[in-house]
Design a protein around this motif. Sequence first.
Motif, PDB file in Angstrom:
ATOM      1  N   ILE A 201       0.843  -1.194   0.000  1.00  0.00           N
ATOM      2  CA  ILE A 201       0.000   0.000   0.000  1.00  0.00           C
ATOM      3  C   ILE A 201       0.882   1.249   0.000  1.00  0.00           C
ATOM      4  O   ILE A 201       1.856   1.355   0.760  1.00  0.00           O
ATOM      5  N   ASP A 202       0.537   2.175  -0.863  1.00  0.00           N
ATOM      6  CA  ASP A 202       1.249   3.440  -0.999  1.00  0.00           C
ATOM      7  C   ASP A 202       0.775   4.381   0.106  1.00  0.00           C
ATOM      8  O   ASP A 202      -0.370   4.858   0.087  1.00  0.00           O
ATOM      9  N   GLN A 203       1.628   4.658   1.070  1.00  0.00           N
ATOM     10  CA  GLN A 203       1.223   5.485   2.209  1.00  0.00           C
ATOM     11  C   GLN A 203       0.959   6.929   1.799  1.00  0.00           C
ATOM     12  O   GLN A 203       0.133   7.613   2.432  1.00  0.00           O
ATOM     13  N   GLU A 204       1.648   7.414   0.774  1.00  0.00           N
ATOM     14  CA  GLU A 204       1.390   8.779   0.304  1.00  0.00           C
ATOM     15  C   GLU A 204      -0.034   8.901  -0.228  1.00  0.00           C
ATOM     16  O   GLU A 204      -0.751   9.856   0.082  1.00  0.00           O
ATOM     17  N   LYS A 205      -0.459   7.927  -1.036  1.00  0.00           N
ATOM     18  CA  LYS A 205      -1.821   7.962  -1.561  1.00  0.00           C
ATOM     19  C   LYS A 205      -2.843   7.724  -0.458  1.00  0.00           C
ATOM     20  O   LYS A 205      -3.957   8.262  -0.506  1.00  0.00           O
ATOM     21  N   LEU A 206      -2.477   6.916   0.527  1.00  0.00           N
ATOM     22  CA  LEU A 206      -3.392   6.662   1.644  1.00  0.00           C
ATOM     23  C   LEU A 206      -3.687   7.959   2.395  1.00  0.00           C
ATOM     24  O   LEU A 206      -4.832   8.186   2.818  1.00  0.00           O
ATOM     25  N   ARG A 207      -2.698   8.821   2.528  1.00  0.00           N
ATOM     26  CA  ARG A 207      -2.898  10.095   3.225  1.00  0.00           C
ATOM     27  C   ARG A 207      -3.853  11.014   2.463  1.00  0.00           C
ATOM     28  O   ARG A 207      -4.463  11.910   3.054  1.00  0.00           O
ATOM     29  N   ASP A 208      -3.964  10.808   1.160  1.00  0.00           N
ATOM     30  CA  ASP A 208      -4.816  11.673   0.346  1.00  0.00           C
ATOM     31  C   ASP A 208      -6.240  11.140   0.172  1.00  0.00           C
ATOM     32  O   ASP A 208      -7.053  11.776  -0.498  1.00  0.00           O
ATOM     33  N   VAL A 209      -6.549   9.989   0.755  1.00  0.00           N
ATOM     34  CA  VAL A 209      -7.896   9.434   0.637  1.00  0.00           C
ATOM     35  C   VAL A 209      -8.878  10.342   1.366  1.00  0.00           C
ATOM     36  O   VAL A 209      -8.600  10.841   2.467  1.00  0.00           O
ATOM     37  N   ARG A 210     -10.027  10.574   0.745  1.00  0.00           N
ATOM     38  CA  ARG A 210     -11.024  11.481   1.325  1.00  0.00           C
ATOM     39  C   ARG A 210     -11.473  11.000   2.706  1.00  0.00           C
ATOM     40  O   ARG A 210     -11.533   9.803   2.983  1.00  0.00           O
ATOM     41  N   GLY A 211     -11.833  11.975   3.539  1.00  0.00           N
ATOM     42  CA  GLY A 211     -12.232  11.663   4.900  1.00  0.00           C
ATOM     43  C   GLY A 211     -13.443  10.758   4.992  1.00  0.00           C
ATOM     44  O   GLY A 211     -13.510   9.873   5.850  1.00  0.00           O
ATOM     45  N   ASP A 212     -14.439  10.957   4.100  1.00  0.00           N
ATOM     46  CA  ASP A 212     -15.632  10.127   4.169  1.00  0.00           C
ATOM     47  C   ASP A 212     -15.315   8.676   3.826  1.00  0.00           C
ATOM     48  O   ASP A 212     -15.916   7.750   4.382  1.00  0.00           O
ATOM     49  N   VAL A 213     -14.344   8.477   2.914  1.00  0.00           N
ATOM     50  CA  VAL A 213     -13.931   7.110   2.573  1.00  0.00           C
ATOM     51  C   VAL A 213     -13.223   6.467   3.757  1.00  0.00           C
ATOM     52  O   VAL A 213     -13.477   5.306   4.086  1.00  0.00           O
ATOM     53  N   LEU A 214     -12.341   7.217   4.411  1.00  0.00           N
ATOM     54  CA  LEU A 214     -11.635   6.692   5.579  1.00  0.00           C
ATOM     55  C   LEU A 214     -12.609   6.335   6.700  1.00  0.00           C
ATOM     56  O   LEU A 214     -12.433   5.320   7.378  1.00  0.00           O
ATOM     57  N   ARG A 215     -13.627   7.164   6.897  1.00  0.00           N
ATOM     58  CA  ARG A 215     -14.625   6.858   7.933  1.00  0.00           C
ATOM     59  C   ARG A 215     -15.367   5.574   7.599  1.00  0.00           C
ATOM     60  O   ARG A 215     -15.623   4.740   8.471  1.00  0.00           O
ATOM     61  N   SER A 216     -15.690   5.407   6.319  1.00  0.00           N
ATOM     62  CA  SER A 216     -16.366   4.183   5.893  1.00  0.00           C
ATOM     63  C   SER A 216     -15.474   2.963   6.118  1.00  0.00           C
ATOM     64  O   SER A 216     -15.939   1.928   6.612  1.00  0.00           O
ATOM     65  N   TRP A 217     -14.199   3.092   5.794  1.00  0.00           N
ATOM     66  CA  TRP A 217     -13.263   1.979   5.994  1.00  0.00           C
ATOM     67  C   TRP A 217     -13.104   1.663   7.481  1.00  0.00           C
ATOM     68  O   TRP A 217     -12.962   0.495   7.855  1.00  0.00           O
ATOM     69  N   ASN A 218     -13.127   2.689   8.303  1.00  0.00           N
ATOM     70  CA  ASN A 218     -13.004   2.473   9.735  1.00  0.00           C
ATOM     71  C   ASN A 218     -14.231   1.754  10.276  1.00  0.00           C
ATOM     72  O   ASN A 218     -14.133   0.861  11.132  1.00  0.00           O
ATOM     73  N   GLN A 219     -15.395   2.117   9.770  1.00  0.00           N
ATOM     74  CA  GLN A 219     -16.637   1.506  10.244  1.00  0.00           C
ATOM     75  C   GLN A 219     -16.790   0.061   9.802  1.00  0.00           C
ATOM     76  O   GLN A 219     -17.317  -0.769  10.540  1.00  0.00           O
ATOM     77  N   ASN A 220     -16.340  -0.248   8.573  1.00  0.00           N
ATOM     78  CA  ASN A 220     -16.509  -1.623   8.091  1.00  0.00           C
ATOM     79  C   ASN A 220     -15.279  -2.502   8.323  1.00  0.00           C
ATOM     80  O   ASN A 220     -15.234  -3.645   7.869  1.00  0.00           O
ATOM     81  N   GLY A 221     -14.283  -1.986   9.038  1.00  0.00           N
ATOM     82  CA  GLY A 221     -13.138  -2.801   9.428  1.00  0.00           C
ATOM     83  C   GLY A 221     -12.001  -2.861   8.436  1.00  0.00           C
ATOM     84  O   GLY A 221     -11.021  -3.589   8.672  1.00  0.00           O
ATOM     85  N   LEU A 222     -12.060  -2.096   7.363  1.00  0.00           N
ATOM     86  CA  LEU A 222     -10.992  -2.147   6.373  1.00  0.00           C
ATOM     87  C   LEU A 222      -9.742  -1.386   6.816  1.00  0.00           C
ATOM     88  O   LEU A 222      -8.619  -1.803   6.515  1.00  0.00           O
ATOM     89  N   LEU A 223      -9.931  -0.301   7.524  1.00  0.00           N
ATOM     90  CA  LEU A 223      -8.783   0.522   7.919  1.00  0.00           C
ATOM     91  C   LEU A 223      -7.810  -0.245   8.827  1.00  0.00           C
ATOM     92  O   LEU A 223      -6.591  -0.175   8.615  1.00  0.00           O
ATOM     93  N   PRO A 224      -8.305  -0.979   9.828  1.00  0.00           N
ATOM     94  CA  PRO A 224      -7.359  -1.768  10.635  1.00  0.00           C
ATOM     95  C   PRO A 224      -6.579  -2.790   9.808  1.00  0.00           C
ATOM     96  O   PRO A 224      -5.419  -3.080  10.115  1.00  0.00           O
ATOM     97  N   LEU A 225      -7.200  -3.332   8.759  1.00  0.00           N
ATOM     98  CA  LEU A 225      -6.501  -4.291   7.902  1.00  0.00           C
ATOM     99  C   LEU A 225      -5.352  -3.619   7.163  1.00  0.00           C
ATOM    100  O   LEU A 225      -4.272  -4.201   7.002  1.00  0.00           O
ATOM    101  N   ILE A 226      -5.604  -2.401   6.713  1.00  0.00           N
ATOM    102  CA  ILE A 226      -4.569  -1.646   6.005  1.00  0.00           C
ATOM    103  C   ILE A 226      -3.363  -1.417   6.909  1.00  0.00           C
ATOM    104  O   ILE A 226      -2.209  -1.616   6.514  1.00  0.00           O
TER     105      ILE A 226
END
Length: 258
Positions: A201-226
């Motif tokens: 995973i490209d950490q630079e691109k991860l920092r640019d992911v929109r906030g609403d997408v990050l919130r969705s990933w956090n809610q559905n468990g994807l962010l911890p996997l990353i």
Amino acid sequence: MASAPQASLPVFYKDLMPLNSRDHASWKSRTTDKAPWLAGFHAVPLTVEEFPSAARNFPIIFSSGENPVPLALMGLNEGVNVFVDGEGKLLENIYIPAYVRRYPFLLARLNPQAEELSLCFDPTSDLVGEYDEGNALFDGDQASESTKGLLGFCEQFEQAGMKTQAFVEELTKHKLLMDGEVAIQQDGIEQPFVYRGFQMIDQEKLRDVRGDVLRSWNQNGLLPLIYAHLFSLELIREIFGRQVQQGKGPVQAPVGAA
């Protein structure tokens, strides 16, 4: 370093045969504390449900190619597994990926048109056969309780596989995967050892992911996997050290993966 399997049969499997009460009525399955089929493989497929446990022992990477697969990295070079000795015995108490524990069984379609998956096994394995000891696979013409357990495990693995595919599709949708490269400098050697042929995973691109997408990933468990994947990458140098200690390399840079 690692690429998705391209053979017609999955990794480990040399042949496949459907399990049935007619041909295998008296057959039994045996348990073992060795996995000789694992010794020659440096990377093993993972499901996302395993990330938290696997990340304690292995770097989690993604295979190269158009259809990335999460992999537990158990060695940095083809044919090298620093967690298994020549007889297939695990060298320490580590997490064993479900893909390894599933062998020699799996669910497969008997033909391309089949809608249902059938429980199959690798007939070349010595874990299944007409033995005096072991768990009976059938009780008369019905599956035994042991076989029902095997079937349930394989079904759970398939379900986890679908979740894993959805996770990878989300990463590729947002173009978060990039070609990975790790350079390790060893004392007394001028040139570093460079390992490529995988994705991360490209950490630079991860920092640019929109906030609403990050919130969705956090809610559905994807962010911890990353983050489990990103944190686990620190273990690559530990794998390198194990290879040096065991006399299994490393190979001089640059190293690409088959």
